[in-house]
Design a protein around this motif. Structure first.
Motif, short mmCIF file in Angstrom:
data_model
loop_
_atom_site.label_atom_id
_atom_site.label_comp_id
_atom_site.label_asym_id
_atom_site.label_seq_id
_atom_site.Cartn_x
_atom_site.Cartn_y
_atom_site.Cartn_z
N GLN A 33 -2.80 -3.81 -7.37
CA GLN A 33 -2.44 -3.84 -5.95
C GLN A 33 -3.56 -3.28 -5.08
O GLN A 33 -3.91 -3.86 -4.04
CB GLN A 33 -1.15 -3.05 -5.74
CG GLN A 33 0.04 -3.61 -6.48
CD GLN A 33 1.14 -2.61 -6.68
OE1 GLN A 33 1.52 -1.89 -5.76
NE2 GLN A 33 1.68 -2.52 -7.90
N LEU A 34 -4.11 -2.16 -5.50
CA LEU A 34 -5.20 -1.56 -4.74
C LEU A 34 -6.44 -2.44 -4.73
O LEU A 34 -7.20 -2.46 -3.76
CB LEU A 34 -5.55 -0.18 -5.33
CG LEU A 34 -4.50 0.92 -5.16
CD1 LEU A 34 -4.93 2.16 -5.92
CD2 LEU A 34 -4.30 1.25 -3.68
N CYS A 50 1.91 1.87 -3.45
CA CYS A 50 0.86 2.52 -4.25
C CYS A 50 0.89 4.03 -4.05
O CYS A 50 0.80 4.80 -5.01
CB CYS A 50 -0.52 1.97 -3.85
SG CYS A 50 -0.77 0.24 -4.26
N VAL A 85 -0.61 -0.67 -10.56
CA VAL A 85 -1.00 -0.10 -9.26
C VAL A 85 -2.44 -0.46 -8.91
O VAL A 85 -2.75 -0.79 -7.76
CB VAL A 85 -0.81 1.43 -9.25
CG1 VAL A 85 -1.43 2.05 -8.00
CG2 VAL A 85 0.68 1.77 -9.30
N TYR A 107 0.83 -1.21 0.00
CA TYR A 107 0.00 0.00 0.00
C TYR A 107 0.86 1.25 0.00
O TYR A 107 0.55 2.25 -0.66
CB TYR A 107 -0.92 -0.02 1.21
CG TYR A 107 -2.14 0.87 1.10
CD1 TYR A 107 -2.89 0.91 -0.07
CD2 TYR A 107 -2.56 1.65 2.17
CE1 TYR A 107 -4.01 1.71 -0.18
CE2 TYR A 107 -3.69 2.45 2.07
CZ TYR A 107 -4.40 2.48 0.90
OH TYR A 107 -5.51 3.28 0.80
#
Length: 545
Positions: free
Chosen positions: A128-129, A35, A125, A32
């Motif tokens: 990942q989020l 990100c 990204v 996180y």
């Protein structure tokens, strides 16, 4: 499906809470942080790369919007990937994709190549989020899930601070090399260094397993049992045999069956592999249709519409301002040096720098700008780095307060409070007269909007069962990324000539988000959804009413 996810969650409860949970939390927090690093680093690149690529405000807007466009495109990919291949492998692919894209973006000598690679980075990204909160939440006992997920906001704040300090350490360096296919200067080095957290996170994640819930849903009970044993051993310091004994003696039949299940024959294993290879994608598409139909029915439709709408409004304002803050800080610094005796708001500064009127001061400033229209002879003001670091620092108190109080107050209180304050702060931008006042409001805005978005991620994990969670998160994120793309393009086109309209639109979005927060479940209803207090829903994963 409900049975498998219930078995997995109840089995996770048997592993306790300890070292393994903290390890998964640390890796997820670093992802996180990465990100935040990737998204906010773009803001530092724009003012410093303006000379090399001779960028106008619209050109800068494209670079800001490129990762957001990638996020929009990627939102539709990662949900399927997470269900098809698993949470872990999807996170790994997204991390290494972002690393490679950012590394290549750091050396390309072409403006459009930079835009393209930042677009690919955005796809990574958003993966990942989309998955990291689900990955983290599915390892946690229900008792600790709220608190653990809430701590993730702290890693975002730290990421904002670290990226500003990185930029401060690297971008002021004076060196330059340009070739036909390769270039390297301080801002290129900064982009390259900004890609490293993704690589580190990917290597770190390799050491961790897939989530028990995903393994249970895909019939991988033997692998799930090994993961559960690892969790138990690392959390308690006891042996795998003691865990098997604990499961065997469990009064819940589905849990005791985990160790008593019979071995599959070799033919069954072969058949299972063949079916998985040939039918997995088809089954996934059919499952997606079922999930989509389920999500548009009660009670999930209201939850999905509410979370998606809040996410659109918040990300439209947050990501646009977050990526443009360094540019705005630089504009304030330039304005105050040029007109030391004058006061101005955000809109006035932008209008002056765009030479939008014919006053004497404006004419003098325009003459000065014509000699260096792209900032080739000037460096980014030191205050830009300091102010950007302060934005992250402003988030820390609330990031610490959230996990300590979320169980007592509930998510809805936080959503309401943060959205309302963010709306009031946006309106207040009309009235600032100095860069200091602008900084204070920017810190308040950053703290409350980022907190709101993190709370929405936490809410998604609790509002939807495992078989709907990834798709619900993907849809919500897709809507949010559309909002961030919309906000960034709107910002680029309106900031110079229609700044007042821009702020009104942003304030209106945040006001709408505040109203929508009332539609989120209260603390008591959220507990019922999680299946805590009532015997009537004790054996159900989620409350159907």
């Amino acid at each position: 499906m409900y049975l498998e996810e219930t078995v997995a969650q109840k089995a996770v409860e048997q592993t306790g809470f300890g070292k393994f949970n903290l390890k998964v939390t640390a890796v997820s927090a670093f992802i996180y942080l990465n990100c935040a690093f990737s998204i906010t680093s773009v803001g530092f690149v724009i003012p410093t790369a303006a000379c090399d690529f001779q960028m106008t405000t619209i050109d800068k807007g494209r670079i800001n919007a490129a990762p957001m466009l990638g996020m929009v495109v990627g939102s539709g990919i990662w949900g399927y990937m997470a269900d098809l291949k698993g949470r872990k492998i999807s996170l790994l692919i997204s991390l290494f994709l972002q690393f490679i894209a950012d590394a290549l973006a750091s050396i390309v000598p072409s403006y459009w190549a930079l835009v393209f690679f930042k677009f690919l980075s955005g796809i990574g990204v958003t993966g990942q989020l989309s998955i990291v909160f689900t990955y983290l939440g599915e390892f946690q006992p229900t008792k600790y899930r709220h608190r653990i997920l809430s701590w993730m906001e702290l890693s975002w704040a730290i990421g904002v601070i670290v990226v500003a300090l990185f930029a401060w350490a690297i971008i002021p360096l004076t060196f330059e090399y340009k070739g036909d296919f390769f270039q390297m200067s301080s801002w290129n080095l900064f982009v390259l260094m900004s890609s490293l957290p993704a690589l580190i996170a990917g290597i770190w994640l390799i050491t961790l397993p897939e989530t028990p819930k995903y393994l249970a849903e895909n019939g991988e009970r033997e692998i799930m049992l090994k993961v559960l044993m690892r969790m138990f051993v690392e959390n308690t310091g006891k042996t795998p045999d003691q865990f098997k004994e604990k499961l065997s003696s469990c009064t819940i039949p589905s849990i005791s069956d985990l160790v008593n299940q019979t071995e599959e024959t070799e033919n069954e294993r072969t058949k299972k592999v063949v079916l998985t290879k040939k039918e997995k994608l088809k089954e996934l598409l059919n499952s997606s249709k079922i999930q989509a139909r389920t999500l548009i029915q009660k009670p999930y439709a209201k939850r999905l519409i509410t979370t998606s709408s809040i996410m659109f409004c918040m990300t439209s304002t947050y990501y646009s301002l977050m990526t443009w803050f360094p540019e705005l800080f630089q504009r304030f610094a330039t304005f105050e040096k040029t007109f030391p005796e004058e006061f101005a708001s955000v809109c006035t500064v932008s209008q002056r720098l765009a030479a939008s009127n014919n006053s004497l001061h404006e004419e003098l400033f325009q003459i000065e700008q014509l000699s260096d229209p792209f900032g080739c002879d000037s460096q980014m003001d030191t205050s830009v780095y300091v102010n950007s670091a302060l934005l992250g620092a402003a988030c820390i108190p609330f990031a610490i307060l959230l996990p300590l109080t979320v169980n007592r107050l509930g998510y809805r209180i936080y959503l309401l409070f943060t959205a309302t304050i963010a709306c009031a702060t946006t309106i207040a931008f009309f009235f600032v007269k100095t860069s200091t006042q602008n900084l204070v409001l920017s810190c308040i805005f950053e703290a409350f909007t980022s907190l709101n978005i993190s709370v929405i991620f936490c809410v998604l994990v609790d509002l939807f069962p495992t078989n709907l969670r990834v798709m619900a998160t993907a849809i919500t994120l897709f809507v949010g990324r559309v909002g961030s793309l919309f906000g960034n393009m709107l910002f680029a086109y309106l900031i110079d000539d229609y700044c007042t309209v821009l702020i009104i639109v942003m304030a209106a979005q945040l006001f709408l988000a505040s109203v929508l927060c009332w539609a989120t479940p209260s603390r008591n209803k959220m507990r019922k959804i999680q299946g805590f207090p009532s015997k009537k829903i004790k054996n159900k994963a989620f409350n159907p009413s």
